[in-house]
Design an enzyme around this catalytic site. Sequence first.
Site, PDB file in Angstrom:
ATOM      1  N   CYS A  52       0.864  -1.169   0.000  1.00  0.00           N
ATOM      2  CA  CYS A  52       0.000   0.000   0.000  1.00  0.00           C
ATOM      3  C   CYS A  52       0.909   1.230   0.000  1.00  0.00           C
ATOM      4  O   CYS A  52       1.826   1.314   0.822  1.00  0.00           O
ATOM      5  CB  CYS A  52      -0.905  -0.003   1.232  1.00  0.00           C
ATOM      6  SG  CYS A  52      -1.844   1.531   1.414  1.00  0.00           S
ATOM      7  N   ASP A  59      -0.311  -5.825   0.169  1.00  0.00           N
ATOM      8  CA  ASP A  59      -1.547  -6.117  -0.553  1.00  0.00           C
ATOM      9  C   ASP A  59      -1.305  -7.376  -1.369  1.00  0.00           C
ATOM     10  O   ASP A  59      -0.212  -7.595  -1.893  1.00  0.00           O
ATOM     11  CB  ASP A  59      -1.924  -4.961  -1.487  1.00  0.00           C
ATOM     12  CG  ASP A  59      -2.491  -3.774  -0.744  1.00  0.00           C
ATOM     13  OD1 ASP A  59      -3.259  -3.991   0.202  1.00  0.00           O
ATOM     14  OD2 ASP A  59      -2.179  -2.639  -1.128  1.00  0.00           O
TER      15      ASP A  59
END
Length: 154
Positions: A52, A59
Site C-alpha cells: 500500500c 496487498d
Amino acid sequence: MAKPKYTTLTQLGAKSDLPSEPSVKTLERVPNPHPSENYTVRFTAPEFTCLCPVTGQPDFAHFVIDYLPAKWLVESKSLKLYLHSYRNHGGFHEGTTLDIAKDLIAAIAPQWIRIGGYWYPRGGMPIDVFFEKGKKPADLWVPEQGVEPYRGRG
C-alpha cells in the site's frame, strides 16, 4: 526444423536477480511461432504482492492475464521476475493492475489482452480491477478466468 536462436534473452537459463522495483524491469519477448493462428495465452499469478503506498502494508492479488499474441510472446521467466518486482513497490490496486497491462502491451504489442486483478480484502473490502484492450476475434476461445468473487467466511 531448426530451432530459432534467441540471442537477446538475458534471463532465461541464467541466474537472474530479482528487480528491485518495476521501473528496472526487463520484460523479454520471443517470436510467436504461429503468428497466423488465433490462440489464447494465459498466465496466472495467484500470489501477487505489492505494498500500500500510504500505509506500507502488504496487498495481495490473484492475477489472470490472457492475450492473443501478434508477433511476440512474453518470455515467462522475465514475466515472473517482473511481477515479483512489485513486492517492495507501493501502488494502489487500480494503478498497479493497469501498469502491468501497459507494460505488457509495450513489450509484446498483443492483438488483444485482458487482465483480471482479483485483490484480496483490506479493511473488509476486496477490489477487483479488470482491463481489456484490442478486438477479440469471434473465433478466439478464451475460457472464463475462474476466480470466484470473494465471499469471506460465508
